[in-house]
Design a protein around this motif. Structure first.
Motif, mmCIF file in Angstrom:
data_model
loop_
_atom_site.group_PDB
_atom_site.id
_atom_site.type_symbol
_atom_site.label_atom_id
_atom_site.label_comp_id
_atom_site.label_asym_id
_atom_site.label_seq_id
_atom_site.Cartn_x
_atom_site.Cartn_y
_atom_site.Cartn_z
ATOM 1 N N THR A 1 3.943 1.580 -1.165
ATOM 2 C CA THR A 1 4.598 1.744 -2.452
ATOM 3 C C THR A 1 3.603 2.236 -3.513
ATOM 4 O O THR A 1 3.890 3.162 -4.270
ATOM 5 N N ASP A 2 2.420 1.602 -3.512
ATOM 6 C CA ASP A 2 1.485 1.871 -4.605
ATOM 7 C C ASP A 2 0.694 3.161 -4.405
ATOM 8 O O ASP A 2 0.497 3.931 -5.349
ATOM 9 N N ARG A 3 0.279 3.419 -3.161
ATOM 10 C CA ARG A 3 -0.660 4.528 -2.968
ATOM 11 C C ARG A 3 -0.167 5.586 -2.003
ATOM 12 O O ARG A 3 -0.872 6.563 -1.737
ATOM 13 N N GLY A 4 1.017 5.404 -1.444
ATOM 14 C CA GLY A 4 1.605 6.471 -0.652
ATOM 15 C C GLY A 4 1.317 6.370 0.827
ATOM 16 O O GLY A 4 0.593 5.470 1.297
ATOM 17 N N MET B 1 0.837 -1.210 0.000
ATOM 18 C CA MET B 1 0.000 0.000 0.000
ATOM 19 C C MET B 1 0.866 1.253 0.000
ATOM 20 O O MET B 1 0.570 2.226 -0.682
ATOM 21 N N GLU C 1 8.961 8.427 3.120
ATOM 22 C CA GLU C 1 7.656 7.794 3.380
ATOM 23 C C GLU C 1 7.835 6.509 4.185
ATOM 24 O O GLU C 1 7.074 6.237 5.122
ATOM 25 N N ARG D 1 3.158 13.097 -2.764
ATOM 26 C CA ARG D 1 4.037 12.020 -2.329
ATOM 27 C C ARG D 1 5.385 12.582 -1.886
ATOM 28 O O ARG D 1 5.915 13.514 -2.485
ATOM 29 N N GLU E 1 -3.730 4.960 6.754
ATOM 30 C CA GLU E 1 -5.150 4.632 6.946
ATOM 31 C C GLU E 1 -5.314 3.120 7.147
ATOM 32 O O GLU E 1 -6.085 2.666 7.985
ATOM 33 N N SER E 2 -4.547 2.349 6.367
ATOM 34 C CA SER E 2 -4.618 0.898 6.480
ATOM 35 C C SER E 2 -4.149 0.435 7.847
ATOM 36 O O SER E 2 -4.749 -0.441 8.470
ATOM 37 N N ALA F 1 -2.546 6.495 2.408
ATOM 38 C CA ALA F 1 -3.325 5.263 2.328
ATOM 39 C C ALA F 1 -2.755 4.192 3.244
ATOM 40 O O ALA F 1 -3.503 3.441 3.901
ATOM 41 N N ALA F 2 -1.396 4.112 3.299
ATOM 42 C CA ALA F 2 -0.761 3.101 4.144
ATOM 43 C C ALA F 2 -1.080 3.347 5.611
ATOM 44 O O ALA F 2 -1.328 2.402 6.381
#
Lengths: 596, 133
Positions: free
Chosen positions: A474-477, A472, A508, A502, A483-484, A480-481
């Motif tokens: 890597t793909d969405r920044g 997450m 990050e 980003r 939030e996950s 999002a990570a």
């Protein structure tokens, strides 16, 4: 008495008077005929070459050298012919002495000459001496004039008030003013001296008195073109040729010397400023290691606690070097003295307060202020640098150790989790295979259980992969990570701020693991009811903040989790701080530069 | 399939006197799978243990013919347990198992006194029988 007797008496009286007159004349009177026969000789006979009696009746040719005879007879002829007095000078040896005579020849009749002869030897000698003296004086004057005009010193003659009378060629050349009526009569201070120094110059002129020591003054002069000169002047009293009281100003142009001196002073002052301002430790040592009288600089005093008073004259190794290093330092110092070249060495010193500092020293030869060769020692305090290096080394080691620990954790998790399930799965499949023919139902049950085992193995593998690096992130920044993470967190999470754009991947990742570890710690220790997360981008820094309302008391020094986070953040030139007062929750703030 | 069955039958004939097994592993799933597999192949699984200490106690109490011993246990390594089991002239057979490969352990297997090593994924009655004295 008859008339004849009376006339004879008168004649005799006249002759007597004439004789008396002749006797009174201090010169020699000679009468001779036109043919050169002496008829009478009277007066001062000291200049005769023979006795008077011998010569009377004789001829000039019998007594005088031929060249003198020729000139005497020639002069006599001119006198007879011109019936006037003719003068002749000639030299004769009289009594072994060369003498000069002047003869004034007057014809007394057509055939007789009266010659008044005067010995002019003394007068002539005096005249020659005077002429010689005059020549000497003239030579002396010429010499003096040459010296005055060619000496590299300005000479001005002025009156008692300092008004110019005349000055030498050097003054003309140096100042550009010609020595003429345009400056004669004007004050030296007004023509030559800089306006700011003219009053002092006039005062010096006024102080000059006969019999006193000369006045000396260094002042600025201005040339005709405005160039400034520095003149070292001596003003003295002098009497001129007429006996008048004058002042003589002798001035030496010291402009270059003074400029050079000022330059040296400026350089010395500059070096002094540098020595005082530099953070490096400086001191001058004698070749035997004693601190020289030039002393130590403020940085040395600040670091060691020793000032000039306590340091000068003492061997520097005894003063400040760590005891166990004294012998080694002496060897290094002696080597530097012997080589005469810059010599580096490192040594620990002990301050007056007992603190140890690591110093990188260089020893180099230096000509001291007293022109003796000494050693200048310059020390750079590398204590903090060494401390930082050690900290960096320790941080690197911790990072490597953390990586190793993480690998071990992953290997253990794989081994204990998915790998065990796959092993069981493998055994179950072979068991099912063995039972398939004889007990198809039992084989089916085994295969069903194996499917469940496989599902669990896949779930564990996903969790492990997420722990290695969340896809997450890597793909969405980061947003999002985080939030996950928040959805799986043990307490409610409020994400109050996230950057719109980003950030660089390492930043990050560091931010994510700071948040992840902080949330893990909250779950393990904080007993919190809520946590807040914010990530902002301020002045090229990502500022990550995680705060909870738990029990606090977190300590960087305990455990490896927070320490590992500090290392990870510092590896990116960032910093991490933990505030965790007991009972007041925990706040972790990491600042990570992202535009390095 | 035929070869496997044949092999199992053949091996079983060779170990007809040594069929009792104690399974020692901290993973219940493996213990269950191993028990099912070995029992299907004719072994008598007489006990299970999850750590080294309980394994020693079970072996002392049950006297199994074979101890199937995991290398990684929570309290001590399988090598240590094997050494304790095979020491003092004991005749017990110990077969070490692990999900890792044998070569990961170098000489430790041989030095432990165990009969041999079988990777967990390759566990079978035949592999065990091949290692028995």
């Amino acid at each position: 008495m008859s008339a004849n007797d009376s006339g004879l008496d008168e004649l005799r009286r006249n002759e007597a008077r004439l004789q008396a007159l002749l006797d009174a004349i201090p010169d020699l009177m000679i009468r001779f005929d036109r043919d050169g026969t002496y008829t009478d000789i009277t007066g001062n006979t000291s200049g005769l070459v023979r006795s008077r009696e011998e010569m009377i009746g004789g001829n000039v040719r019998d007594f005088l050298p031929q060249h003198v005879v020729d000139r005497v007879m020639s002069c006599a002829e001119r006198a007879i012919a011109s019936k006037s007095t003719q003068t002749l000078e000639y030299e004769l040896d009289v009594g072994g002495e060369r003498r000069l005579f002047e003869a004034r020849m007057t014809p007394s009749s057509g055939d007789e000459i009266v010659s008044i002869v005067r010995d002019i030897t003394p007068a002539h000698r005096l005249e020659r001496e005077l002429a010689e003296r005059l020549r000497e004086v003239q030579h002396e004057q010429a010499f003096t004039r040459t010296v005055v005009n060619t000496a590299p010193i300005v000479l001005l003659l002025c009156d008692e008030d300092g008004a110019i009378i005349r000055f030498n060629d050097t003054a003309e050349r140096l100042t550009g003013y010609p020595d003429d009526e345009r400056v004669w009569g004007r004050l030296v201070s007004q023509v030559f001296v800089h306006p700011e120094d003219s009053a002092a110059f006039d005062t010096a002129v006024q102080r000059v008195k006969p019999g006193r020591l000369p006045e000396e003054i260094e002042c600025r002069w201005l040339t005709k073109t405005g160039e400034e000169l520095i003149m070292d002047c001596t003003i003295n009293h002098v009497l001129d040729g007429q006996g008048l009281h004058r002042r003589i100003v002798a001035g030496l142009d010291v402009t270059e010397r003074e400029r050079a001196r000022l330059e040296v002073v400026r350089q010395r002052d500059l070096l002094g400023v540098v020595a005082r301002a530099t953070p490096n430790l400086l001191f001058v040592a004698e070749p035997d290691g004693r601190i020289a009288w030039e002393g130590v600089n403020p940085a040395f005093e600040a670091v060691t606690g020793h000032d000039d008073k306590s340091a000068c004259g003492r061997e520097f190794w005894e003063l400040v070097v760590a005891p166990e290093q004294i012998d080694a330092v002496r060897v290094e110092f002696d080597a530097s003295v012997e080589s005469g070249e810059v010599h580096p060495f490192s040594a620990e010193l002990v301050t007056q307060a007992g603190e140890r500092r690591t110093i990188d020293w260089t020893s180099r030869p230096l000509v001291g202020l007293d022109s003796r060769t000494k050693q200048l020692l310059c020390g750079v305090d590398v204590t903090e640098r060494e401390r930082h290096l050690q900290e960096i080394r320790a941080s690197r080691a911790r990072l490597v150790e953390a990586q190793d620990a993480e690998r071990r954790r992953l290997e253990r998790n794989l081994h204990d989790g998915a790998q065990q399930r796959l092993v069981s799965l493998s055994l179950a499949l072979r068991l099912a295979q063995a039972k398939l023919a004889a007990d198809p139902e039992g084989a089916g049950d085994i295969l069903g259980a194996a499917g469940d085992e496989l599902t669990l193995a896949l779930a564990e593998l996903r969790e492990l992969a997420r722990g290695i690096h969340p896809a997450m992130l890597t793909d969405r920044g980061l947003g999002a990570a985080v939030e996950s993470l928040a959805t799986r967190a043990p307490v409610p999470i409020e994400v109050t701020a996230m950057p719109d754009e980003r950030l660089p991947a390492p930043v990050e990742a560091a931010a994510f693991y700071v948040i992840s570890e902080a949330l893990a710690n909250i779950g393990k220790y904080a007993q919190a009811s809520v946590a807040r997360i914010s990530v902002t981008s301020v002045d090229g820094h990502a500022v990550v903040e995680i705060a909870d309302d738990g029990v606090g008391g977190a300590d960087l020094g305990r455990g490896t989790g927070l320490r590992g986070l500090v290392d990870r953040v510092e590896a990116l030139d960032g910093r991490l701080e933990v505030e965790s007062p007991v009972g007041e929750g925990t706040r972790i703030v990491a600042e990570i530069p992202w535009n390095r | 399939v035929w070869l496997a069955v044949y092999d199992l039958t053949h091996r079983c004939a060779t170990i007809e006197n040594v069929t009792s097994v104690l399974i020692v592993d901290d993973h219940p799933s493996f213990r269950a799978s191993a028990r099912a597999l070995l029992e299907a192949e004719g072994f008598d699984v007489i006990g299970e243990a999850a750590d080294g200490e309980s394994a020693l106690q079970a072996a002392h109490r049950l006297h199994p013919d074979v101890v199937l011993l995991d290398v990684q246990l929570p309290d001590r390594t399988g090598f240590e347990v094997a050494a304790l089991l095979t020491g003092n002239g004991s005749r017990v057979n110990v077969v070490l198992v692990s999900s890792r490969d044998c070569c990961d352990y170098g000489p430790l297997v041989e030095e432990s006194g165990a009969n041999g090593f079988v990777p967990k994924a390759e566990l079978s009655g035949a592999r065990i029988a091949a290692l028995l004295r």
